[in-house]
Design an enzyme around this catalytic site. Structure first.
Site, PDB file in Angstrom:
ATOM      1  N   HIS A 136      45.451  43.607  43.635  1.00  0.00           N
ATOM      2  CA  HIS A 136      46.273  44.797  43.925  1.00  0.00           C
ATOM      3  C   HIS A 136      45.650  46.016  43.218  1.00  0.00           C
ATOM      4  O   HIS A 136      46.246  46.612  42.321  1.00  0.00           O
ATOM      5  CB  HIS A 136      47.687  44.536  43.419  1.00  0.00           C
ATOM      6  N   GLU A 171      43.490  47.060  48.735  1.00  0.00           N
ATOM      7  CA  GLU A 171      43.646  45.750  48.132  1.00  0.00           C
ATOM      8  C   GLU A 171      42.982  44.659  48.972  1.00  0.00           C
ATOM      9  O   GLU A 171      43.211  44.570  50.181  1.00  0.00           O
ATOM     10  CB  GLU A 171      45.140  45.455  47.962  1.00  0.00           C
TER      11      GLU A 171
END
Length: 300
Positions: A170, A273
């Protein structure tokens, strides 16, 4: 294991040392001839990576980030595992799984050369994790710090049956001005628009940000690029083991609502991501393993 023990067992002068954050979390500081980096052992989370040939950090970390047991650190590269996004079974379990809010173990440190340093962190199942996710596992995160930053997340399934996971890096990339940023490599790619109720749409041209963006792109290639003219640089993301990618920026309204973001932080980061999400579900047979890799390079 305390900081003194970590330094005795794993420090390699002058490249690797362990320090204690004011929260009490152990941090790993890396300083070699090509780059500097900071890694939180809590969450196995890279907080900083800066090639010495560039004046800005690759990563963004909020000044209001929580450094508290049970909470995720806002910024850097949080590890989402064994699911990405909301609890897939709607049992009230935390979004993005449990790795990002648990202390990892230091498995190995290496000075591969004067230019390159490697850290290996690990996490295994415990009675606590099995209450959240019932499966025995071994998770290994290899972090290679040199002229670029490479992350390799290896899941080993110790169950007697197959397991399914979603996962992701992330990554919060620091940008100079969100209004000037473009993401290249997603033209003509389908995505699920979570801001618009999960509608499936088609990307046309480069991705630009002028409002809240929360998209899962599918059938993504191995290379994406963030053009950041404000900082005069290009961030290149190369991945393997992933067919999907997320582009996220909360924009103003959500930033105002988040206690661990400053009101205008949305102008200073973009999450692109490397993930296995949506339809990109990974099935791992009993005794098998799966590797997700991402490499980040900064170019002028």
């Amino acid at each position: 294991m305390n900081i003194e023990q970590l330094n005795q067992n794993y420090a390699i002068e002058p490249h690797i040392k362990f320090i204690e954050h004011k929260s009490g979390f152990p941090l790993i500081e890396i300083d070699n001839t090509t780059a500097k980096a900071v890694i939180s052992v809590y969450g196995g989370q890279v907080l900083s990576f800066q090639p010495k040939s560039h004046s800005d950090d690759l990563l963004f970390v909020s000044n209001k980030a929580y450094y508290q047991q049970g909470k995720a650190i806002k910024g850097g590269v949080p590890i989402c595992w064994p699911w990405f996004g909301p609890d897939p079974d709607s049992k009230g379990r935390p979004s993005h799984g449990f790795v990002r809010n648990r202390l990892s173990k230091v498995a190995q440190t290496q000075a591969l050369s004067e230019e390159t340093t490697k850290i290996i962190l690990s996490l295994s199942d415990t009675p606590d994790t099995r209450e959240i996710w019932a499966h025995p596992f071994e998770l290994s995160l290899s972090l290679t710090i040199g002229s670029s930053l490479t992350l390799e997340l290896v899941t080993r399934n110790l169950c007697e049956q197959a397991v399914s996971i979603t996962q992701g890096f992330h990554t919060y990339f620091k940008v100079g001005d969100i209004n000037q940023v473009q993401v290249l490599g997603l033209d003509n790619t389908n995505y699920f628009d979570k801001v618009d109720g999960g509608q499936q749409k088609l990307q046309t041209g480069s991705v630009t940000i002028d409002s809240e963006v929360d998209r899962i792109y599918t059938s993504v290639g191995e290379k994406l690029t963030i053009e950041d003219p404000s900082l005069g640089r290009r961030l290149c993301i190369t991945s393997t083991g992933s067919k999907s990618a997320v582009v996220w920026n909360p924009w103003e309204k959500i930033s105002l609502q988040m206690g661990d973001l400053e009101d205008d932080d949305y102008k200073r980061f973009l999450c692109v991501e490397t993930v296995n999400a949506a339809t990109d579900v990974i099935n791992i047979p009993s005794g098998g393993e799966y590797k997700l890799m991402a490499n980040y390079t900064v170019e002028s």
